[in-house]
Design a protein around this motif. Structure first.
Motif, PDB file in Angstrom:
ATOM      1  N   ASN A 180     -30.408  48.655 -42.254  1.00 50.06           N
ATOM      2  CA  ASN A 180     -31.143  49.125 -43.437  1.00 50.06           C
ATOM      3  C   ASN A 180     -30.403  48.884 -44.745  1.00 50.06           C
ATOM      4  OD1 ASN A 180     -33.445  50.313 -42.035  1.00 50.06           O
ATOM      5  ND2 ASN A 180     -31.965  51.829 -41.262  1.00 50.06           N
ATOM      6  N   LEU A 181     -29.289  48.154 -44.660  1.00 50.70           N
ATOM      7  CA  LEU A 181     -28.473  47.975 -45.859  1.00 50.70           C
ATOM      8  C   LEU A 181     -29.233  47.221 -46.956  1.00 50.70           C
ATOM      9  CD1 LEU A 181     -25.602  48.741 -46.731  1.00 50.70           C
ATOM     10  CD2 LEU A 181     -24.853  46.464 -46.026  1.00 50.70           C
ATOM     11  N   TRP A 182     -30.034  46.233 -46.566  1.00 48.80           N
ATOM     12  CA  TRP A 182     -30.736  45.393 -47.535  1.00 48.80           C
ATOM     13  C   TRP A 182     -31.703  46.190 -48.408  1.00 48.80           C
ATOM     14  CZ3 TRP A 182     -36.027  45.218 -47.631  1.00 48.80           C
ATOM     15  CH2 TRP A 182     -36.703  45.723 -46.515  1.00 48.80           C
ATOM     16  N   LYS A 183     -32.130  47.348 -47.914  1.00 51.00           N
ATOM     17  CA  LYS A 183     -33.113  48.144 -48.657  1.00 51.00           C
ATOM     18  C   LYS A 183     -32.540  48.700 -49.961  1.00 51.00           C
ATOM     19  CE  LYS A 183     -35.583  49.588 -44.484  1.00 51.00           C
ATOM     20  NZ  LYS A 183     -36.064  50.746 -43.684  1.00 51.00           N
ATOM     21  N   GLY A 184     -31.218  48.754 -50.057  1.00 49.66           N
ATOM     22  CA  GLY A 184     -30.598  49.292 -51.270  1.00 49.66           C
ATOM     23  C   GLY A 184     -30.017  48.240 -52.184  1.00 49.66           C
ATOM     24  N   VAL A 185     -30.314  46.960 -51.917  1.00 52.15           N
ATOM     25  CA  VAL A 185     -29.785  45.884 -52.762  1.00 52.15           C
ATOM     26  C   VAL A 185     -30.376  45.996 -54.175  1.00 52.15           C
ATOM     27  CG1 VAL A 185     -29.687  43.393 -53.101  1.00 52.15           C
ATOM     28  CG2 VAL A 185     -29.420  44.350 -50.809  1.00 52.15           C
TER      29      VAL A 185
END
Length: 415
Positions: A54-59
């Motif tokens: 889910n890291l990409w969701k906070g880019v």
């Protein structure tokens, strides 16, 4: 080698080659790294490991570049990806949003969600926004009042069209604006906060001059635009300006030096629409320190402005091309007389002058003599251009020393 030694060696080997060093970085640093990737690549990192799911969701960036858009086989495929990405993404503030439509034959489908993406980006307090329609023929109509944000600092618009005034008064943090390959069919461009403005290869409305009101501007580029030259309002903080008008509509087909030939069939003269404003370009540029003005000899807009020429009290470097070379050279002399602190003049003449504009006018030439002994002049011209020697003779007659003249010749034509 003992069993214990082999185990220790394996651990050292794993430490050197097998550890996920990137995955060991803190989340904030990883998000910064992912923000430089095209959005599809950032999303794909979800398969690397559980931590990346889910890291990409906070880019803090959306990047749909032209190359990225080309990676999809249809506008529906691109639209589907972007819409799902925005739906699943955490609504964290955006530093950057680069939004491009699909390049294809179905224009309506390609730009169907472009407004939605822009509104999403603005709702996420985006600081840098780039919006481009990737169609070479049609232009995306920018909805009225779409760009409203107190967080936006930089805006780029490409291949769009506007039928409403571009009023960025509500964008109080906007300092950089760049518009390219667009149709600017509006009466005003306004921004009280803007410091850097670039408009290139755009078309302005034909019947009414677009007025540009940017009182805090520091740098201006107006390059290769068609239609009527926009009217520049006062820019007292302006430092650097480049205005290049090779294809504007302000030209006289009958060769009058400042237009107004009286021929109703000469569209350039009969529809110049000056109204109460005498000076279209030069008055707004009068506070400039470094200035470049280029147009062909048939375009009269700069020469017409010189009839009410302001004083360029801060001007130190100036570049002019063939538009200033008239039969009596009064246009060039007038400009120099209104530039009291000018240090360097560059004259660019890439073409040989054969037919000079000869319909003379009365410029506001000052009575006190023009003294050029402190001025350095660089002249770039073709060897066969005899008119340039006339220019040098005139400048010398005003006290310009030969050692202050730098001559650079282009290669001979035909060789």
């Amino acid at each position: 080698m003992s069993e214990g030694s082999e185990a220790a060696g394996s651990k050292r080997h794993a430490a050197a080659y097998g550890v996920d060093r990137l995955g060991g970085l803190p989340d904030d640093l990883l998000l910064d790294i992912l923000s430089f990737l095209p959005s599809p690549d950032a999303v794909r990192t979800c398969v690397l490991a559980r931590r990346w799911r889910n890291l990409w969701k906070g880019v803090p960036a959306l990047r749909i570049s032209p190359d990225t858009a080309e990676g999809f086989h249809s506008p529906s495929a691109l639209n589907g990806f972007v819409n799902h990405m925005l739906l699943l993404r955490d609504r964290v503030p955006l530093r950057t949003a680069e939004l491009n439509s699909f390049h294809g034959n179905d224009f309506d489908a390609s730009v169907q969600y472009l407004e939605l993406w822009v509104r999403y980006s603005l709702s996420c307090r985006v600081a840098e926004l780039c919006v481009a329609n990737d169609d070479d023929v049609e232009r995306w109509l920018l909805p009225k009042g779409l760009i409203i944000s107190r967080h936006l600092r930089s805006l780029e618009l490409a291949r769009i069209m506007t039928e409403h005034d571009l009023d960025f008064s509500s964008c109080r943090s906007l300092v950089d604006l760049k518009i390219e390959f667009s149709g600017i069919y509006c009466e005003r461009i306004t921004s009280p906060s803007l410091k850097h403005l670039s408009i290139s290869e755009c078309r302005f409305l034909g019947d009414v001059r677009t007025q540009i009101s940017v009182p805090n501007l520091i740098s201006l580029l107006l390059d290769d635009c068609t239609g009527r030259t926009p009217l520049l309002e006062s820019m007292p903080l302006l430092v650097d300006a480049i205005v290049v008008l090779p294809n504007c509509s302000d030209y006289c087909r009958n060769g009058y030096e400042v237009g107004d030939c009286g021929d109703e069939s000469c569209w350039g003269c009969s529809n110049c629409n000056y109204g109460e404003n005498i000076c279209v370009v030069l008055q707004g540029l009068s506070s400039c320190t470094n200035l470049q003005l280029a147009a062909t000899s048939k375009h009269f807009i700069f020469r017409k402005d010189l009839m009410g020429c302001p004083v360029f009290s801060n001007l130190e470097t100036l570049l002019l091309n063939e538009w200033c070379i008239t039969a009596n050279l009064d246009a060039l002399i007038c400009f120099l007389q209104h530039s009291p602190v000018l240090e360097k003049l560059t004259l660019e003449f890439p073409e040989i002058h054969e037919n000079l504009v000869e319909m003379g006018v009365s410029y506001d030439l000052k009575r006190q003599p023009l003294v050029l002994k402190d001025l350095t002049v660089e002249v770039n011209f073709h060897e066969g251009d005899e008119e340039i020697h006339k220019v040098l003779d005139v400048l010398s007659s005003y006290g310009l020393p030969p050692e202050k003249i730098i001559i650079k010749q282009y290669p001979k034509i035909g060789i």
